[in-house]
Design a protein around this motif. Structure first.
Motif, PDB file in Angstrom:
ATOM      1  N   UNK A 133       0.825  -1.209   0.000  1.00 33.68           N
ATOM      2  CA  UNK A 133       0.000   0.000   0.000  1.00 33.68           C
ATOM      3  C   UNK A 133       0.863   1.265   0.000  1.00 33.68           C
ATOM      4  N   UNK A 134       1.962   1.241   0.709  1.00 31.56           N
ATOM      5  CA  UNK A 134       2.871   2.392   0.739  1.00 31.56           C
ATOM      6  C   UNK A 134       3.399   2.680  -0.662  1.00 31.56           C
ATOM      7  N   UNK A 135       3.725   1.633  -1.387  1.00 33.88           N
ATOM      8  CA  UNK A 135       4.247   1.801  -2.748  1.00 33.88           C
ATOM      9  C   UNK A 135       3.208   2.455  -3.657  1.00 33.88           C
ATOM     10  N   UNK A 187       9.041  -8.128   6.669  1.00 30.14           N
ATOM     11  CA  UNK A 187       8.536  -8.585   5.374  1.00 30.14           C
ATOM     12  C   UNK A 187       8.242  -7.393   4.470  1.00 30.14           C
ATOM     13  N   UNK A 188       9.080  -7.246   3.445  1.00 32.85           N
ATOM     14  CA  UNK A 188       8.970  -6.212   2.416  1.00 32.85           C
ATOM     15  C   UNK A 188       9.244  -4.797   2.917  1.00 32.85           C
ATOM     16  N   UNK A 189       9.773  -4.651   4.112  1.00 29.03           N
ATOM     17  CA  UNK A 189      10.282  -3.342   4.528  1.00 29.03           C
ATOM     18  C   UNK A 189      11.558  -3.063   3.742  1.00 29.03           C
ATOM     19  N   UNK A 190      11.750  -1.808   3.339  1.00 27.11           N
ATOM     20  CA  UNK A 190      12.919  -1.464   2.523  1.00 27.11           C
ATOM     21  C   UNK A 190      13.361  -0.034   2.815  1.00 27.11           C
ATOM     22  N   UNK A 191      14.366   0.425   2.103  1.00 27.94           N
ATOM     23  CA  UNK A 191      14.899   1.762   2.358  1.00 27.94           C
ATOM     24  C   UNK A 191      13.880   2.866   2.091  1.00 27.94           C
ATOM     25  N   UNK A 192      12.950   2.612   1.175  1.00 29.31           N
ATOM     26  CA  UNK A 192      11.953   3.633   0.853  1.00 29.31           C
ATOM     27  C   UNK A 192      10.919   3.804   1.960  1.00 29.31           C
ATOM     28  N   UNK A 247      14.982  -7.303   0.658  1.00 31.33           N
ATOM     29  CA  UNK A 247      15.169  -5.927   0.172  1.00 31.33           C
ATOM     30  C   UNK A 247      16.587  -5.444   0.445  1.00 31.33           C
ATOM     31  N   UNK A 248      17.089  -5.702   1.640  1.00 32.80           N
ATOM     32  CA  UNK A 248      18.413  -5.213   2.014  1.00 32.80           C
ATOM     33  C   UNK A 248      19.497  -5.803   1.114  1.00 32.80           C
ATOM     34  N   UNK A 299      23.489  -1.175   5.089  1.00 33.92           N
ATOM     35  CA  UNK A 299      23.300  -1.394   6.530  1.00 33.92           C
ATOM     36  C   UNK A 299      23.314  -0.062   7.269  1.00 33.92           C
ATOM     37  N   UNK A 300      24.267   0.796   6.941  1.00 39.72           N
ATOM     38  CA  UNK A 300      24.344   2.112   7.585  1.00 39.72           C
ATOM     39  C   UNK A 300      23.114   2.960   7.296  1.00 39.72           C
ATOM     40  N   UNK A 301      22.579   2.856   6.078  1.00 43.81           N
ATOM     41  CA  UNK A 301      21.397   3.621   5.706  1.00 43.81           C
ATOM     42  C   UNK A 301      20.175   3.171   6.508  1.00 43.81           C
ATOM     43  N   UNK A 302      20.035   1.878   6.708  1.00 42.32           N
ATOM     44  CA  UNK A 302      18.928   1.380   7.538  1.00 42.32           C
ATOM     45  C   UNK A 302      19.084   1.846   8.981  1.00 42.32           C
ATOM     46  N   UNK A 303      20.273   1.736   9.506  1.00 44.64           N
ATOM     47  CA  UNK A 303      20.507   2.146  10.896  1.00 44.64           C
ATOM     48  C   UNK A 303      20.144   3.623  11.078  1.00 44.64           C
ATOM     49  N   UNK A 304      20.516   4.471  10.135  1.00 45.53           N
ATOM     50  CA  UNK A 304      20.187   5.893  10.220  1.00 45.53           C
ATOM     51  C   UNK A 304      18.684   6.133  10.167  1.00 45.53           C
ATOM     52  N   UNK A 305      18.004   5.449   9.275  1.00 45.35           N
ATOM     53  CA  UNK A 305      16.562   5.622   9.141  1.00 45.35           C
ATOM     54  C   UNK A 305      15.817   5.151  10.381  1.00 45.35           C
ATOM     55  N   UNK A 306      16.350   4.153  11.050  1.00 47.86           N
ATOM     56  CA  UNK A 306      15.697   3.614  12.243  1.00 47.86           C
ATOM     57  C   UNK A 306      15.910   4.495  13.480  1.00 47.86           C
ATOM     58  N   UNK A 307      16.744   5.489  13.370  1.00 49.00           N
ATOM     59  CA  UNK A 307      16.923   6.437  14.468  1.00 49.00           C
ATOM     60  C   UNK A 307      15.822   7.484  14.502  1.00 49.00           C
ATOM     61  N   UNK A 308      15.136   7.665  13.364  1.00 46.71           N
ATOM     62  CA  UNK A 308      14.148   8.737  13.247  1.00 46.71           C
ATOM     63  C   UNK A 308      12.882   8.482  14.020  1.00 46.71           C
TER      64      UNK A 308
END
Length: 238
Positions: free
Chosen positions: A160-162, A190-195, A215-216, A229-238
């Motif tokens: 749905x997000x897509x 499941x299907x979580x990604x950078x977007x 996805x990763x 990996x670094x991009x996911x870690x940064x996004x998960x800080x928000x």
């Protein structure tokens, strides 16, 4: 901060496609932890088409963060988990021939079965999590199984997000709030990604952990696994 557990099944799939040991699964597990991942997830299936049961044993000494083993609690799987004693076991109601996980537990009709399985794992000191949909009745029933956490099955959200339907996350927000109120920890996968990961994280209170694999690894083909990996870690800080 929400923890990132990297599912390395797809690394095993690539290795198995040619035989031999390239890519080296144990080295990848070592590297992604050094790059900032907070855990390693594997999902061995009976046909061992990606992660092999021997991999699960070999990873014991490699995983220095959190070790999460997912699967359907058939006897062979339970014996494996009870011998290895990972940080967490995630119970997934996979059919033997399932390509990937495609449904959460019916925690109402499987209440007694799940109680027995979870009791055995918890007696061994293993944290338990149940893969589950967002139906609030199923969340309530999950709390009665004795599980420590639930893992919200996020395929519907991702689709749905897509499409631009960001309201779909509300089902997950409500499920997370109820789970927390019932004393359950909250995982997701499941299907979580950078977007979509930052938006999901921002809308799910008390999110303990996300488990991301397909996805990763796919994104890493273009961007490099350390960067991803670094991009996911940064996004998960928000």
């Amino acid at each position: 901060m929400t923890k990132l557990s990297v599912n390395i099944n797809k690394i095993a799939t690539l290795r198995n496609s040619r035989g031999g040991n390239a890519p080296n699964l144990l080295q990848v597990a070592t590297d992604v932890q050094e790059f900032g991942a907070n855990g390693i997830t594997i999902h061995p299936r009976p046909d061992e088409r990606h992660i092999r049961y021997q991999d699960a044993y070999d990873l014991q000494s490699i995983v220095t963060t959190e070790y999460n083993i997912e699967g359907n609690p058939i006897k062979k799987f339970m014996d494996l988990v009870l011998e290895i004693k990972p940080t967490q076991v995630t119970l997934v109601p996979d059919a033997v021939d399932a390509i990937t996980s495609n449904a959460g537990w019916d925690t109402i009709n499987n209440q007694t079965f799940l109680q027995e399985v979870i009791s055995e794992f918890k007696n061994a000191g293993i944290r338990t999590s149940i893969f589950i949909d967002t139906d609030l009745k199923l969340i309530e029933a999950a709390a009665k199984t004795g599980t420590d956490r639930v893992e919200l099955y996020t395929e519907h959200f991702a689709k749905e997000y897509e499409k631009g339907n960001y309201e779909a996350v509300k089902l997950y927000t409500e499920a997370a709030i109820l789970a927390h109120d019932l004393g359950l920890g909250i995982n997701a996968g499941h299907d979580l990604n950078l977007d979509n990961i930052r938006f999901f994280k921002q809308n799910i209170p008390n999110l303990d952990e996300v488990s991301i694999g397909h996805a990763l690894i796919s994104e890493s083909i273009y961007l490099g696994i350390q960067n991803v990996v670094n991009m996911y870690v940064e996004r998960l800080k928000g």
